[in-house]
Design a protein around this motif. Structure first.
Motif, mmCIF file in Angstrom:
data_model
loop_
_atom_site.group_PDB
_atom_site.id
_atom_site.type_symbol
_atom_site.label_atom_id
_atom_site.label_comp_id
_atom_site.label_asym_id
_atom_site.label_seq_id
_atom_site.Cartn_x
_atom_site.Cartn_y
_atom_site.Cartn_z
ATOM 1 N N PHE A 134 -2.132 8.050 4.305
ATOM 2 C CA PHE A 134 -1.411 8.475 3.096
ATOM 3 C C PHE A 134 -0.858 7.263 2.358
ATOM 4 N N ASP A 135 -0.352 6.269 3.085
ATOM 5 C CA ASP A 135 0.083 5.026 2.442
ATOM 6 C C ASP A 135 -1.079 4.368 1.716
ATOM 7 N N PHE A 136 -2.248 4.416 2.326
ATOM 8 C CA PHE A 136 -3.445 3.862 1.693
ATOM 9 C C PHE A 136 -3.773 4.629 0.415
ATOM 10 N N LEU A 137 -3.622 5.958 0.447
ATOM 11 C CA LEU A 137 -3.852 6.773 -0.744
ATOM 12 C C LEU A 137 -2.871 6.411 -1.852
ATOM 13 N N VAL A 138 -1.604 6.208 -1.503
ATOM 14 C CA VAL A 138 -0.596 5.798 -2.481
ATOM 15 C C VAL A 138 -0.977 4.454 -3.097
ATOM 16 N N CYS A 139 -1.402 3.525 -2.240
ATOM 17 C CA CYS A 139 -1.812 2.197 -2.702
ATOM 18 C C CYS A 139 -3.003 2.287 -3.648
ATOM 19 N N MET A 140 -4.016 3.057 -3.261
ATOM 20 C CA MET A 140 -5.221 3.165 -4.081
ATOM 21 C C MET A 140 -4.954 3.907 -5.391
#
Length: 620
Positions: free
Chosen positions: A434-440
């Motif tokens: 989910f952090d990766f999704l926020v970043c992307m």
């Protein structure tokens, strides 16, 4: 409602719970405000001083940090700060000109931006490492906000609006720092900043293709599609000489960065790289009379210190919403980046920075990294940079008028390549999807939509995630660790022992209106899924930091349902604020003090006693 109190022989007996009188409203309000605005309790050391004069001195040192470090200053520190200040000046000059060009404002203003601010930071800043100067992301954000049309239609108005938006940024940051509102910056998560800076680097890199190819016509839009469309639409303007020069400059700059990476002691090679590009570019453009051969240069730069700009402020109602938007968004981005950078380098040097002070004065990454590697000891390096910049403005500014735009583009591109943190993005992907999704979302939102939309989408996802944490709090079933009195999550510790007749649950977040229904359903589901008959439900509230009336009504409703099934509910270790509310609302009176325990082991022992006596004396 029936209080369900029974005699001490047949009910669990409270063990050591402190049922002291609840605190007054004023005391609780003071405590809440202190934890919200002063979590680091900065005034405690001051209050402990016995002497009034010493207290005044410490207070002054806290609000104006220069009074703390300047009396301890010595010549040994001056040598390090002098070297660091001169080094970051060599970076500030070309970056100032480059980022002014990025914001579509006169290049001299970029140099002005690195003159006065360093002195302000030396007085008010709390970091010994941060170096103050222009920020690429903020420069492009301001340019994007006001747009190309306004620049072409009325350049003076465009410049005045930028002055006004930077004034709004300063007031906004000062207000947040003064009123201790650093909590607002916390909504810009590390993932958001990583993605935003990466996406910003991409669009700034593409914008520099105008200078690299020597284009006259280009777009001020920042999204990838528009920039690439403009680039290939004007293929007839491409100049191979300019592209070759840009490539050579870029290879040189990246080589200096690589040298610094493999030999950290040679940091000065990378720091001097941009200045070398500017000097070489100026020399070549001057010798070959580049402007006559289509080489675009910065143009005239007048000598002298920056004049007062207050007369340029304009608060035209037609443009005021844009001005406020640009000022606030720029302020948030710059603060988040500056505070994160300051804390990162403070950890390296085992120092402490005050985020609220850093809102009043902050610095960009590239200069801060150079300042750190140059061995700076105190904020005096910013004073040295300010003095060096003053000399540049007074005597050397016209020399930079021959700086070719292709050289500035190469400098910006080299700086931006270092802002795309591939390793951190991959780490986010491995650790937290989910952090990766926020970043992307920030990365692609900035790249393909706009900077503000990318930021809004990313922050929105972060807030949704926070709300999900609140609305769906974690609950776990506990079991006893063999041969101990410790109780742990049975999923995390499969070897822990479940106890027949008991369901021991741990709640891990505040209980209030937004999650009370979920908490009730989850508790009842734990009971329903139990294969054996349940005698006691033990609720460990040590992780519940607060509770509202809806939450307490929910727990009472759960108790009523359980009583109808012959199950007793026990409360374990409610925290101070939670217990106060339970007492004020008569919750404790309704369930009985004898059903509130200090530890799980105390509750289990008392419940065992209850089970051993219940056959002869049934409990109601």
């Amino acid at each position: 409602m029936e209080s369900d109190r029974t005699s001490s022989s047949s009910s669990p007996k409270g063990q050591g719970v402190n049922f002291s009188a609840p605190r007054s409203f004023v005391v609780k309000l003071r405590s809440k405000c202190k934890e919200t605005f002063f979590p680091d309790d900065p005034f405690k050391p001051i209050s402990q001083e016995p002497n009034g004069l010493t207290k005044t001195k410490k207070t002054l040192e806290y609000f104006v940090p220069i009074f703390e470090w300047l009396p301890k200053y010595n010549l040994q520190k001056l040598w390090y700060d002098l070297l660091a200040g001169i080094t970051i000046t060599s970076l500030a000059v070309p970056q100032g000109i480059s980022y002014a060009n990025l914001a579509s404002i006169p290049p001299i203003i970029g140099l002005y931006s690195s003159f006065v601010p360093p002195f302000v930071y030396a007085v008010l800043g709390s970091s010994n490492t941060l170096a103050v100067g222009t920020v690429a992301a903020c420069s492009l954000l301001i340019s994007e906000t006001f747009g190309e049309d306004l620049l072409k239609k009325d350049p003076n108005l465009y410049l005045h609006l930028i002055f006004t938006s930077t004034f709004i940024t300063g007031v906004f940051q000062f207000a947040l720092g003064f009123f201790r509102l650093g909590i607002l910056v916390d909504f810009l998560s590390h993932s958001t900043i990583t993605g935003f800076m990466g996406g910003t680097a991409i669009i700034i890199l593409l914008q520099q293709l105008k200078g690299v190819f020597g284009l006259v016509h280009f777009t001020h839009k920042t999204d990838v599609v528009s920039v690439l469309h403009a680039l290939f639409t004007h293929r007839d303007e491409w100049k191979w000489q300019s592209a070759l020069a840009g490539l050579c400059f870029l290879i040189f700059l990246q080589s200096t960065r690589y040298i610094k990476k493999i030999k950290p002691k040679l940091f000065w090679v990378s720091a001097m790289g941009p200045m070398v590009v500017v000097l070489v570019g100026c020399l070549v453009a001057y010798l070959v009379k580049g402007t006559e051969h289509g080489i675009q240069t910065v143009g005239p730069l007048k000598k002298g210190l920056n004049p007062p700009s207050i007369q340029y402020l304009t608060f035209d109602a037609k443009y005021l919403p844009l001005v406020i938007k640009a000022g606030i968004v720029t302020g948030l981005i710059a603060m988040a980046e500056g505070i994160a950078i300051g804390r990162s380098f403070a950890v390296m040097k085992n120092e402490q920075t005050d985020g609220n002070k850093e809102m009043i004065a902050f610095g960009p990454f590239s200069k801060t990294a150079v300042n750190y590697n140059a061995g700076t000891k105190t904020p005096m390096s910013n004073v040295v940079m300010g003095l060096c910049m003053m000399l540049v403005l007074l005597f050397l500014a016209p020399l930079f008028s021959y700086t070719p735009l292709v050289g500035l583009s190469a400098i910006i591109m080299s700086a931006m390549l270092g802002l795309i943190d591939y390793e951190e993005m991959y780490q986010l992907f491995k650790v937290d999807k989910f952090d990766f999704l926020v970043c992307m979302s920030a990365f692609f939102g900035v790249s393909f939509l706009s900077m503000d939309y990318g930021l809004i989408i990313s922050v929105g996802l972060s807030v949704v995630r926070a709300l999900l944490y609140v609305a769906r709090p974690s609950t776990c079933k506990l079991g006893r660790i063999p041969n101990s009195v410790m109780f742990r999550d049975i999923e995390q510790y499969p070897g822990s022992e479940e106890m027949a007749g008991y369901v021991i649950l741990q709640l891990g977040s505040p209980i209030f209106f937004a999650n009370s229904t979920y908490v009730r359903e989850r508790i009842l589901r734990w009971i329903r899924d139990e294969p054996e008959e349940v005698e006691f439900l033990l609720l460990d509230l040590s992780g519940v930091s607060s509770i509202d009336m809806t939450g307490m009504e929910t727990l009472l409703e759960v108790r009523r349902i359980l009583v109808s099934k012959g199950i007793k509910m026990v409360i374990i270790n409610p925290r101070f604020e939670v217990l106060e509310k339970m007492m004020l609302s008569h919750f404790v009176e309704k369930i009985g003090k004898e059903y509130v325990f200090l530890s799980i082991d105390d509750a289990v022992q008392a419940c065992r006693f209850n089970l051993s006596t219940s056959k002869s004396e049934p409990c109601s």
